[in-house]
Scaffold this motif. Structure first.
Motif, PDB file in Angstrom:
ATOM      1  N   ASP A 176      11.579  -5.386   3.183  1.00 53.33           N
ATOM      2  CA  ASP A 176      11.980  -3.988   3.035  1.00 53.33           C
ATOM      3  C   ASP A 176      12.368  -3.434   4.405  1.00 53.33           C
ATOM      4  O   ASP A 176      11.695  -3.688   5.403  1.00 53.33           O
ATOM      5  CB  ASP A 176      10.827  -3.152   2.467  1.00 53.33           C
ATOM      6  N   TYR A 177      13.443  -2.682   4.440  1.00 50.80           N
ATOM      7  CA  TYR A 177      13.939  -2.122   5.696  1.00 50.80           C
ATOM      8  C   TYR A 177      13.746  -0.609   5.701  1.00 50.80           C
ATOM      9  O   TYR A 177      14.191   0.095   4.792  1.00 50.80           O
ATOM     10  CB  TYR A 177      15.427  -2.460   5.871  1.00 50.80           C
ATOM     11  N   TYR A 178      13.040  -0.102   6.719  1.00 48.77           N
ATOM     12  CA  TYR A 178      12.816   1.327   6.900  1.00 48.77           C
ATOM     13  C   TYR A 178      13.507   1.759   8.193  1.00 48.77           C
ATOM     14  O   TYR A 178      13.098   1.347   9.280  1.00 48.77           O
ATOM     15  CB  TYR A 178      11.322   1.636   6.979  1.00 48.77           C
ATOM     16  N   PHE A 179      14.518   2.586   8.060  1.00 50.15           N
ATOM     17  CA  PHE A 179      15.302   2.990   9.219  1.00 50.15           C
ATOM     18  C   PHE A 179      14.444   3.697  10.268  1.00 50.15           C
ATOM     19  O   PHE A 179      14.615   3.503  11.469  1.00 50.15           O
ATOM     20  CB  PHE A 179      16.437   3.922   8.775  1.00 50.15           C
ATOM     21  N   GLU A 180      13.487   4.522   9.822  1.00 50.11           N
ATOM     22  CA  GLU A 180      12.730   5.373  10.736  1.00 50.11           C
ATOM     23  C   GLU A 180      11.492   4.676  11.321  1.00 50.11           C
ATOM     24  O   GLU A 180      10.731   5.297  12.054  1.00 50.11           O
ATOM     25  CB  GLU A 180      12.293   6.651  10.013  1.00 50.11           C
ATOM     26  N   GLU A 181      11.282   3.397  11.019  1.00 52.41           N
ATOM     27  CA  GLU A 181      10.123   2.683  11.530  1.00 52.41           C
ATOM     28  C   GLU A 181      10.541   1.515  12.408  1.00 52.41           C
ATOM     29  O   GLU A 181      11.604   0.927  12.219  1.00 52.41           O
ATOM     30  CB  GLU A 181       9.261   2.141  10.372  1.00 52.41           C
ATOM     31  N   VAL A 182       9.685   1.207  13.391  1.00 51.16           N
ATOM     32  CA  VAL A 182       9.876   0.006  14.209  1.00 51.16           C
ATOM     33  C   VAL A 182       9.112  -1.125  13.516  1.00 51.16           C
ATOM     34  O   VAL A 182       7.889  -1.160  13.522  1.00 51.16           O
ATOM     35  CB  VAL A 182       9.355   0.201  15.645  1.00 51.16           C
ATOM     36  N   GLN A 183       9.849  -2.042  12.913  1.00 51.97           N
ATOM     37  CA  GLN A 183       9.245  -3.151  12.161  1.00 51.97           C
ATOM     38  C   GLN A 183       9.324  -4.414  13.027  1.00 51.97           C
ATOM     39  O   GLN A 183      10.379  -5.014  13.173  1.00 51.97           O
ATOM     40  CB  GLN A 183       9.982  -3.355  10.828  1.00 51.97           C
ATOM     41  N   ARG A 184       8.190  -4.780  13.596  1.00 52.76           N
ATOM     42  CA  ARG A 184       8.144  -5.918  14.518  1.00 52.76           C
ATOM     43  C   ARG A 184       7.934  -7.220  13.742  1.00 52.76           C
ATOM     44  O   ARG A 184       7.026  -7.323  12.917  1.00 52.76           O
ATOM     45  CB  ARG A 184       7.029  -5.725  15.544  1.00 52.76           C
ATOM     46  N   LEU A 185       8.801  -8.189  14.017  1.00 54.78           N
ATOM     47  CA  LEU A 185       8.755  -9.479  13.342  1.00 54.78           C
ATOM     48  C   LEU A 185       8.491 -10.591  14.356  1.00 54.78           C
ATOM     49  O   LEU A 185       8.868 -10.490  15.526  1.00 54.78           O
ATOM     50  CB  LEU A 185      10.072  -9.760  12.618  1.00 54.78           C
ATOM     51  N   ARG A 186       7.882 -11.647  13.880  1.00 58.85           N
ATOM     52  CA  ARG A 186       7.630 -12.829  14.702  1.00 58.85           C
ATOM     53  C   ARG A 186       7.968 -14.067  13.883  1.00 58.85           C
ATOM     54  O   ARG A 186       7.451 -14.256  12.773  1.00 58.85           O
ATOM     55  CB  ARG A 186       6.166 -12.875  15.155  1.00 58.85           C
ATOM     56  N   PHE A 187       8.877 -14.884  14.398  1.00 63.02           N
ATOM     57  CA  PHE A 187       9.266 -16.133  13.741  1.00 63.02           C
ATOM     58  C   PHE A 187       8.633 -17.287  14.517  1.00 63.02           C
ATOM     59  O   PHE A 187       8.944 -17.495  15.693  1.00 63.02           O
ATOM     60  CB  PHE A 187      10.789 -16.280  13.723  1.00 63.02           C
TER      61      PHE A 187
ATOM     62  N   SER B 166       1.251  -5.236  11.909  1.00 64.21           N
ATOM     63  CA  SER B 166       0.697  -4.042  11.286  1.00 64.21           C
ATOM     64  C   SER B 166      -0.582  -3.684  12.020  1.00 64.21           C
ATOM     65  O   SER B 166      -1.490  -4.514  12.135  1.00 64.21           O
ATOM     66  CB  SER B 166       0.415  -4.280   9.794  1.00 64.21           C
ATOM     67  N   HIS B 167      -0.635  -2.470  12.555  1.00 62.66           N
ATOM     68  CA  HIS B 167      -1.804  -1.997  13.305  1.00 62.66           C
ATOM     69  C   HIS B 167      -2.184  -2.962  14.429  1.00 62.66           C
ATOM     70  O   HIS B 167      -3.358  -3.238  14.670  1.00 62.66           O
ATOM     71  CB  HIS B 167      -2.993  -1.783  12.366  1.00 62.66           C
ATOM     72  N   GLY B 168      -1.172  -3.477  15.087  1.00 63.18           N
ATOM     73  CA  GLY B 168      -1.411  -4.315  16.251  1.00 63.18           C
ATOM     74  C   GLY B 168      -1.724  -5.768  15.955  1.00 63.18           C
ATOM     75  O   GLY B 168      -1.920  -6.557  16.885  1.00 63.18           O
ATOM     76  N   GLN B 169      -1.753  -6.155  14.684  1.00 61.44           N
ATOM     77  CA  GLN B 169      -2.075  -7.536  14.314  1.00 61.44           C
ATOM     78  C   GLN B 169      -0.905  -8.149  13.542  1.00 61.44           C
ATOM     79  O   GLN B 169      -0.154  -7.456  12.867  1.00 61.44           O
ATOM     80  CB  GLN B 169      -3.350  -7.598  13.467  1.00 61.44           C
ATOM     81  N   TRP B 170      -0.775  -9.478  13.668  1.00 62.77           N
ATOM     82  CA  TRP B 170       0.285 -10.199  12.979  1.00 62.77           C
ATOM     83  C   TRP B 170      -0.229 -10.741  11.654  1.00 62.77           C
ATOM     84  O   TRP B 170      -1.303 -11.343  11.594  1.00 62.77           O
ATOM     85  CB  TRP B 170       0.795 -11.355  13.837  1.00 62.77           C
ATOM     86  N   PHE B 171       0.543 -10.532  10.606  1.00 62.06           N
ATOM     87  CA  PHE B 171       0.193 -11.032   9.279  1.00 62.06           C
ATOM     88  C   PHE B 171       1.353 -11.862   8.726  1.00 62.06           C
ATOM     89  O   PHE B 171       2.515 -11.463   8.850  1.00 62.06           O
ATOM     90  CB  PHE B 171      -0.105  -9.871   8.327  1.00 62.06           C
ATOM     91  N   GLU B 172       1.019 -13.005   8.132  1.00 59.86           N
ATOM     92  CA  GLU B 172       2.071 -13.850   7.579  1.00 59.86           C
ATOM     93  C   GLU B 172       2.687 -13.200   6.347  1.00 59.86           C
ATOM     94  O   GLU B 172       1.983 -12.739   5.445  1.00 59.86           O
ATOM     95  CB  GLU B 172       1.526 -15.232   7.211  1.00 59.86           C
ATOM     96  N   VAL B 173       4.017 -13.185   6.323  1.00 60.91           N
ATOM     97  CA  VAL B 173       4.760 -12.633   5.202  1.00 60.91           C
ATOM     98  C   VAL B 173       5.228 -13.746   4.269  1.00 60.91           C
ATOM     99  O   VAL B 173       5.083 -13.672   3.054  1.00 60.91           O
ATOM    100  CB  VAL B 173       5.978 -11.823   5.699  1.00 60.91           C
ATOM    101  N   ASP B 174       5.782 -14.801   4.862  1.00 70.23           N
ATOM    102  CA  ASP B 174       6.314 -15.903   4.065  1.00 70.23           C
ATOM    103  C   ASP B 174       6.619 -17.051   5.007  1.00 70.23           C
ATOM    104  O   ASP B 174       6.523 -16.916   6.226  1.00 70.23           O
ATOM    105  CB  ASP B 174       7.576 -15.459   3.320  1.00 70.23           C
ATOM    106  N   ARG B 175       6.998 -18.183   4.449  1.00 69.31           N
ATOM    107  CA  ARG B 175       7.386 -19.322   5.273  1.00 69.31           C
ATOM    108  C   ARG B 175       8.471 -20.131   4.569  1.00 69.31           C
ATOM    109  O   ARG B 175       8.612 -20.073   3.343  1.00 69.31           O
ATOM    110  CB  ARG B 175       6.188 -20.214   5.599  1.00 69.31           C
ATOM    111  N   THR B 176       9.234 -20.870   5.347  1.00 70.95           N
ATOM    112  CA  THR B 176      10.303 -21.686   4.790  1.00 70.95           C
ATOM    113  C   THR B 176       9.748 -22.995   4.247  1.00 70.95           C
ATOM    114  O   THR B 176       8.562 -23.302   4.383  1.00 70.95           O
ATOM    115  CB  THR B 176      11.360 -22.012   5.857  1.00 70.95           C
ATOM    116  N   GLU B 177      10.634 -23.769   3.657  1.00 71.85           N
ATOM    117  CA  GLU B 177      10.271 -25.134   3.283  1.00 71.85           C
ATOM    118  C   GLU B 177      10.167 -25.991   4.542  1.00 71.85           C
ATOM    119  O   GLU B 177      10.582 -25.581   5.625  1.00 71.85           O
ATOM    120  CB  GLU B 177      11.327 -25.721   2.329  1.00 71.85           C
ATOM    121  N   VAL B 178       9.609 -27.174   4.413  1.00 68.62           N
ATOM    122  CA  VAL B 178       9.550 -28.147   5.506  1.00 68.62           C
ATOM    123  C   VAL B 178      10.737 -29.091   5.369  1.00 68.62           C
ATOM    124  O   VAL B 178      10.973 -29.656   4.299  1.00 68.62           O
ATOM    125  CB  VAL B 178       8.233 -28.952   5.478  1.00 68.62           C
TER     126      VAL B 178
END
Length: 474
Positions: free
Chosen positions: A79-90, A51-63
């Motif tokens: 949430d999925y927005y068809f008209e937006e580029v939603q960049r994810l990092r795992f 978001s705005h060029g920075q990465w923010f944690e959304v959630d995490r799995t169990e260990v």
């Protein structure tokens, strides 16, 4: 005055893109290598969104302890927005034993993509990149599934009896995994219980899972349940398995106690007198109905709209064009735009369309003392205005008669509205949380209403017995 209504939404950018749908993301990793060659890693995947060029944690799995090939039971909901580029990092991290934080964890690799890429392919597999963007042997697979309209949950509780003992010097340490069988024959992990140590008749903790996750809304879909004996080296011993369906599980609600023989197919073929490797029992099944915002609205819930206007001097002299309260003969100022944009939507959910309007931070007639709680129409006994147009007219009539002052103190109005809402709640009418402004206000209202009612255990009522919800917008 019509130009106020014509320009309000366009000026605020009020028509925002609604969430097209919600998507479940399931994650699995293979070939995970540990920095410590003498042990296996304890992997955890962290999901981040840009978001705005920075990465923010959304959630995490169990260990998952001691695992080189991990299928995580945690499901990411985005949430999925068809008209937006939603960049994810795992990001894959090795969480040391006894520590679930990332500060002391080892970074094992990351994969970046867009949500659109995952959705379009339904299953995306890529190599995990280490520091310096070098590819290692580890890979990650992310599977996407659209969340269906069935948001109900089911609460389940299982136990077992006389499970096979897989340990030489102690009893088995059993845990249960539940898989959903998909249309293409693949399996999706729905839930993994905790491990009950040294116990052949374990009682696992109850858990909640959505019907969409459990069976994709198909009550006849096959569910595969597997019991394992946990081992610290990650090589868990297979005890047995059984198949069922949600339709069968629901029978427990009718007073039928359900139990299944836990079968090891290899033992069943080799041993003549083999009966089972234990019995798994369903102790509890409870359906939790998740009502939507529209369920409450269609059941008669109303949103009573209250206006609070900041008349402090920090807004600028109304005679100055830079002021938020600028009095323009032909154009609405910023306060009018916000008022109309929010009010035009809220008024559709209020049957009498009478809206209390208050002001704060001004010197008011006749003695021109500062007030932080006055009726904009100067009628303290009846501060309600007829419709949004009535609020607009009261504001335009009030502004030339007061002097902007200060300080900013909205607390008295919030307390007044909260007190009024509390009184209604005790007369079997309910309130929603105070909200903020414009589109961010209204975007949160449906969730606030539903969360409030769910927390109180209130179900939607019929139109003749409606409940009233009070929303507040400064």
């Amino acid at each position: 005055m019509s130009n106020i209504y014509e320009s309000a939404e366009a000026t605020l950018g009020f028509i925002s893109s609604p969430c097209l749908t919600k998507v479940e993301l399931r994650v699995a990793c293979r070939g995970i290598s540990d920095r410590d060659a003498l042990s296996k890693p304890d992997p955890c995947v962290v999901l981040k969104m840009q978001s705005h060029g920075q990465w923010f944690e959304v959630d995490r799995t169990e260990v998952i302890r001691s695992s080189s090939n991990s299928v995580f039971s945690k499901i990411f909901l985005v949430d999925y927005y068809f008209e937006e580029v939603q960049r994810l990092r795992f990001e894959l991290h090795d969480i040391s034993s006894g520590n679930n934080g990332l500060r002391d964890a080892d970074f094992l690799g990351a994969m970046e993509c867009t949500l659109g890429q995952i959705v379009s392919q339904r299953k995306l597999s890529k190599a995990l990149l280490k520091q310096g963007n070098t590819a290692g042997k580890s890979s990650i697979t992310v599977t996407a599934e659209e969340l269906s309209g069935n948001d109900d949950y089911v609460e389940l509780s299982f136990s077992a009896r006389k499970l096979d003992d897989k340990d030489f010097f102690s009893k088995s340490d059993p845990f249960l995994e539940i898989f959903r069988i998909n249309d293409d024959g693949t399996e999706s992990l729905v839930h993994r219980t905790e491990t009950v140590m040294n116990n052949l008749s374990p009682v696992w903790k109850s858990f909640k899972v959505s019907l969409n996750t459990l069976c994709s809304g198909d009550h006849d879909r096959e569910l595969k349940c597997t019991v394992w004996d946990w081992d610290s080296n990650g090589k868990h011993d297979f005890i047995g398995e059984f198949q069922t369906t949600y339709k069968e599980v629901r029978a427990e609600q009718e007073g039928k106690q359900l139990q299944w023989e836990c079968i090891n197919p290899k033992y069943q073929l080799k041993k003549k007198n083999y009966r089972n490797s234990g019995v798994v029992i369903l102790n509890h099944c409870k359906i939790i109905k998740m009502y939507s915002f529209l369920d409450y609205i269609m059941g008669g819930c109303q949103i009573q709209f209250t206006v609070a206007i900041d008349f402090t001097a920090s807004n600028g002299d109304p005679r100055n064009s830079c002021s938020l309260h600028y009095i323009h003969p032909y154009q609405p100022n910023e306060y009018l735009k916000a008022l109309v944009a929010v009010g035009e939507i809220c008024q559709d959910y209020d049957s009498d369309k009478m809206f209390p309007a208050f002001g704060f931070g001004a010197l008011i007639p006749p003695d021109f003392k500062v007030s932080h709680d006055f009726a904009v129409n100067f009628d303290e006994d009846n501060p309600e205005c007829a419709g949004i147009q009535g609020v607009v007219e009261a504001y335009q009539n009030c502004l030339p008669k007061i002097q902007l002052y200060g300080p900013t103190n909205i607390a008295p109005i919030i307390q007044k509205v909260a007190s009024s809402a509390s009184e209604e709640m005790h007369t079997k009418e309910a309130m929603a949380s105070p909200a903020a402004l414009a589109k961010s206000v209204l975007a949160e209202v449906p969730n606030q209403v539903v969360d409030y009612y769910n927390a109180k255990g209130i179900k939607p009522k019929c139109m003749s017995d409606y409940e009233s919800t009070r929303a507040f917008s400064p």
